[in-house]
Design an enzyme around this catalytic site. Structure first.
Site: not given
Length: 403
Positions: A146, A174-176
């Site tokens: 991330d 970024v993951d989300a």
């Protein structure tokens, strides 16, 4: 008259979730929240996230990180590196609607679970592949983490002070956003399949997801030819006029969002703002405006300032910590958090599903499973006999866990 029972919108769909860490499991959980039968396919030792705590938070048998990303899933623990284990998964593919994985590029093919292989077994399969940077290219072997992607995306250079280290988001941003991209892709491909009967490959990656999230900011640069220029003061966004950011008050912090300078100056008692032009001075004198705002706002409490600004229709708001957020009146009204009892972790309170459907609501049907908790059930449903399941368990190809 009794109302008809509401069904989940994805009831009857089966998802094989072969993902790890955050982005993939979060996307699969979204599908589970809408009613899909999500089978978490994990190693017999348990998915990686089971063994890594978030923020030092642990649990009884399931740590908080895994618990938060894997509700509404059943756990099938299988060794995909064994021939027997792979055979188990390929049998399940026949009845699956969605297959989701975030292996490093090339790993799915080595395991024999790539799209080309699985689509021959089930042509109706929606295959969602997630990666850090794409399936090929110069960065294909770089770690998709991330913070690394936040830095690469340019987003961190839009906040913070000039001359100081760039500012990262306080979430796994970024993951989300990658999880949401995969979730949207799966739904769109399922819609296409309902219309045509054919499955397809859906690919998303972290770099493209965080880049396209910055649609406005990057267009200001590419179309408007405006450079990112951070200020000496901690202005909250390089492309929004001053004052814009979090400011200390006598007892906390509040947010101020680009107010009309004359009106704002009258309220805070800053005469220099009276003659400034919003669309000129708010850009050219950004640091000066920020500094003067900061000096003035320490004179009153947050509650006092917010009352004054709201009465004057100036955009503002409190700066919350999590303890404030969970008690917020709108959060409670929206029922943003869900609570349920977990057999090993006790009472769980966690963010729920953010969309509401009048006829097909989401629900928590089960909490995150212990590793292999549903192995026997899943294999029986797939037609495996009890004798075969026992043989697989003895060989180590599967793990059948229990509460």
């Amino acid at each position: 008259m009794d109302m008809p029972a509401k069904k989940n919108i994805l009831s009857g769909y089966r998802v094989l979730d072969c993902s790890i860490a955050m982005a993939g499991p979060f996307a699969a959980q979204r599908l589970g929240d809408l009613g899909a039968d999500v089978i978490k396919v994990e190693p017999v030792t348990g998915e990686w996230q089971r063994h890594v705590s978030a923020g030092g938070a642990t649990g009884n048998r399931i740590n908080v990180s895994f618990l938060s990303l894997n509700r509404n899933k059943r756990s099938l623990a299988v060794d995909l590196k064994s021939a027997e284990g792979k055979e188990v998964l390929l049998e399940l593919v026949k009845t699956a609607d969605v297959f989701l994985q975030n292996y490093r590029p090339g790993v799915a093919k080595r395991l024999g679970v790539d799209y080309e292989t699985l689509s021959k077994i089930n042509p109706r399969l929606v295959y969602v592949s997630m990666s850090g940077y794409g399936e090929d290219g110069p960065y294909v072997n770089n770690p998709g983490q991330d913070l690394i992607l936040q830095g690469l995306s340019g987003a961190m250079m839009s906040t913070g002070r000039a001359g100081e280290a760039p500012t990262a988001a306080g979430q796994y941003l970024v993951d989300a956003v990658t999880a949401y991209s995969a979730f949207e892709g799966a739904l769109a491909a399922l819609l296409h399949r309902e219309r045509t009967g054919e499955g397809q490959l859906v690919q998303t990656n972290m770099l493209d997801a965080i880049t396209t999230l910055q649609m406005q900011e990057l267009s200001v640069f590419t179309v408007g030819h405006k450079e990112q220029k951070r200020s000496a003061e901690p202005h909250a966004h390089v492309f929004i006029r001053a004052p814009y950011g979090a400011f200390a008050t006598a007892d906390g912090y509040i947010i101020i969002a680009f107010p009309p300078l004359k009106k704002f100056g009258e309220i805070i008692g800053e005469e220099s703002f009276m003659t400034m032009q919003d669309e000129v001075d708010s850009w050219t004198r950004r640091d000066e405006i920020f500094a003067k705002t900061r000096e003035r706002l320490t004179a009153k409490t947050s509650e006092e300032w917010l009352a004054l600004f709201r009465a004057a229709d100036i955009w503002c708001g409190p700066v919350y910590g999590y303890s404030d957020l969970v008690e917020d009146a709108q959060i409670k009204h929206n029922e943003t958090f869900v609570e349920y009892d977990h057999p090993t972790e006790g009472r769980v309170k966690t963010p729920g599903f953010p969309l509401k459907f009048s006829k097909t609501p989401s629900e928590v049907r089960m909490g995150a499973p212990v590793v292999g908790q549903h192995t026997r059930d899943v294999l029986r449903e797939a037609g495996f006999s009890d004798e075969k399941i026992e043989a697989l368990e003895k060989s180590g190809a599967i793990l059948a866990g229990s509460l």
